[in-house]
Design a protein around this motif. Sequence first.
Motif, PDB file in Angstrom:
ATOM      1  N   PHE A   9       0.848  -1.186   0.000  1.00 17.60           N
ATOM      2  CA  PHE A   9       0.000   0.000   0.000  1.00 17.60           C
ATOM      3  C   PHE A   9       0.884   1.236   0.000  1.00 17.60           C
ATOM      4  CE2 PHE A   9      -2.629  -3.321   1.453  1.00 17.60           C
ATOM      5  CZ  PHE A   9      -3.926  -2.979   1.098  1.00 17.60           C
ATOM      6  N   LEU A  10       0.509   2.201  -0.816  1.00 14.89           N
ATOM      7  CA  LEU A  10       1.158   3.507  -0.812  1.00 14.89           C
ATOM      8  C   LEU A  10       0.212   4.480  -0.148  1.00 14.89           C
ATOM      9  CD1 LEU A  10       2.682   3.496  -4.385  1.00 14.89           C
ATOM     10  CD2 LEU A  10       3.849   3.084  -2.220  1.00 14.89           C
ATOM     11  N   VAL A  11       0.713   5.165   0.861  1.00 16.32           N
ATOM     12  CA  VAL A  11      -0.111   6.055   1.670  1.00 16.32           C
ATOM     13  C   VAL A  11       0.461   7.466   1.544  1.00 16.32           C
ATOM     14  CG1 VAL A  11      -0.972   6.518   3.992  1.00 16.32           C
ATOM     15  CG2 VAL A  11      -0.629   4.142   3.229  1.00 16.32           C
ATOM     16  N   SER A  12      -0.312   8.358   0.927  1.00 18.90           N
ATOM     17  CA  SER A  12       0.135   9.733   0.679  1.00 18.90           C
ATOM     18  C   SER A  12      -0.584  10.687   1.618  1.00 18.90           C
ATOM     19  CB  SER A  12      -0.155  10.126  -0.768  1.00 18.90           C
ATOM     20  OG  SER A  12       0.487   9.268  -1.664  1.00 18.90           O
ATOM     21  N   SER A  70       9.650   5.167  -1.728  1.00 16.48           N
ATOM     22  CA  SER A  70      10.667   5.553  -2.688  1.00 16.48           C
ATOM     23  C   SER A  70      10.238   6.821  -3.423  1.00 16.48           C
ATOM     24  CB  SER A  70      10.871   4.418  -3.691  1.00 16.48           C
ATOM     25  OG  SER A  70      11.592   4.859  -4.813  1.00 16.48           O
ATOM     26  N   GLU A  71      11.199   7.628  -3.773  1.00 13.90           N
ATOM     27  CA  GLU A  71      10.926   8.825  -4.568  1.00 13.90           C
ATOM     28  C   GLU A  71      10.328   8.472  -5.928  1.00 13.90           C
ATOM     29  OE1 GLU A  71      11.184  12.156  -3.754  1.00 13.90           O
ATOM     30  OE2 GLU A  71      11.381  11.321  -1.748  1.00 13.90           O
ATOM     31  N   THR A  72      10.475   7.238  -6.341  1.00 13.77           N
ATOM     32  CA  THR A  72       9.924   6.771  -7.611  1.00 13.77           C
ATOM     33  C   THR A  72       8.432   7.021  -7.696  1.00 13.77           C
ATOM     34  OG1 THR A  72      11.603   5.033  -7.672  1.00 13.77           O
ATOM     35  CG2 THR A  72       9.696   4.735  -9.106  1.00 13.77           C
ATOM     36  N   TYR A  73       7.746   6.987  -6.567  1.00 14.48           N
ATOM     37  CA  TYR A  73       6.298   7.125  -6.540  1.00 14.48           C
ATOM     38  C   TYR A  73       5.817   8.569  -6.396  1.00 14.48           C
ATOM     39  CZ  TYR A  73       6.842   2.165  -5.701  1.00 14.48           C
ATOM     40  OH  TYR A  73       7.204   0.844  -5.790  1.00 14.48           O
ATOM     41  N   ARG A  74       6.730   9.503  -6.402  1.00 14.73           N
ATOM     42  CA  ARG A  74       6.382  10.913  -6.213  1.00 14.73           C
ATOM     43  C   ARG A  74       5.331  11.392  -7.220  1.00 14.73           C
ATOM     44  NH1 ARG A  74      10.677  15.619  -5.476  1.00 14.73           N
ATOM     45  NH2 ARG A  74      11.188  14.179  -3.811  1.00 14.73           N
ATOM     46  N   PHE A  75       5.365  10.873  -8.446  1.00 14.35           N
ATOM     47  CA  PHE A  75       4.422  11.294  -9.491  1.00 14.35           C
ATOM     48  C   PHE A  75       2.962  11.092  -9.073  1.00 14.35           C
ATOM     49  CE2 PHE A  75       4.594   6.784 -10.288  1.00 14.35           C
ATOM     50  CZ  PHE A  75       3.351   6.462 -10.809  1.00 14.35           C
TER      51      PHE A  75
END
Length: 122
Positions: A89-92, A114-119
Amino acid sequence: MSVLVNVRGWLECDDQQLARIREIVEQDDPDRTYSGGWAFPPRQYNFVNWVLFGAQMRDHSVGWFLDRLRSVARIPASDEDNDLITGLFLVSHEVDGMSEWQVRDGTVVIQAASETYRFLNE
């Protein structure tokens, strides 16, 4: 004004674990929580079942979701392979940034994403 958090991710499990996940999710009132964010594909393929989740929720509800996810992570293996539920899970969080929640080994491991998911937050 409250802080918003985007939660998106999936779980991988077997048939018996899938049934137990459904039981846990159905314990919540979908009109009063974000439990409506769970999605169970109507048809599963081959040997792995998928459970998806996506919701933009208020910050004060993240603890509720994490409690449910930890309950799901603790579901025991149900076959001779001894496979536990896995997921990501990615939690923003609008204020605290993005974190990665790994469902593995019967628990939820939380770390910086990871910064990869910044988009995803642009």
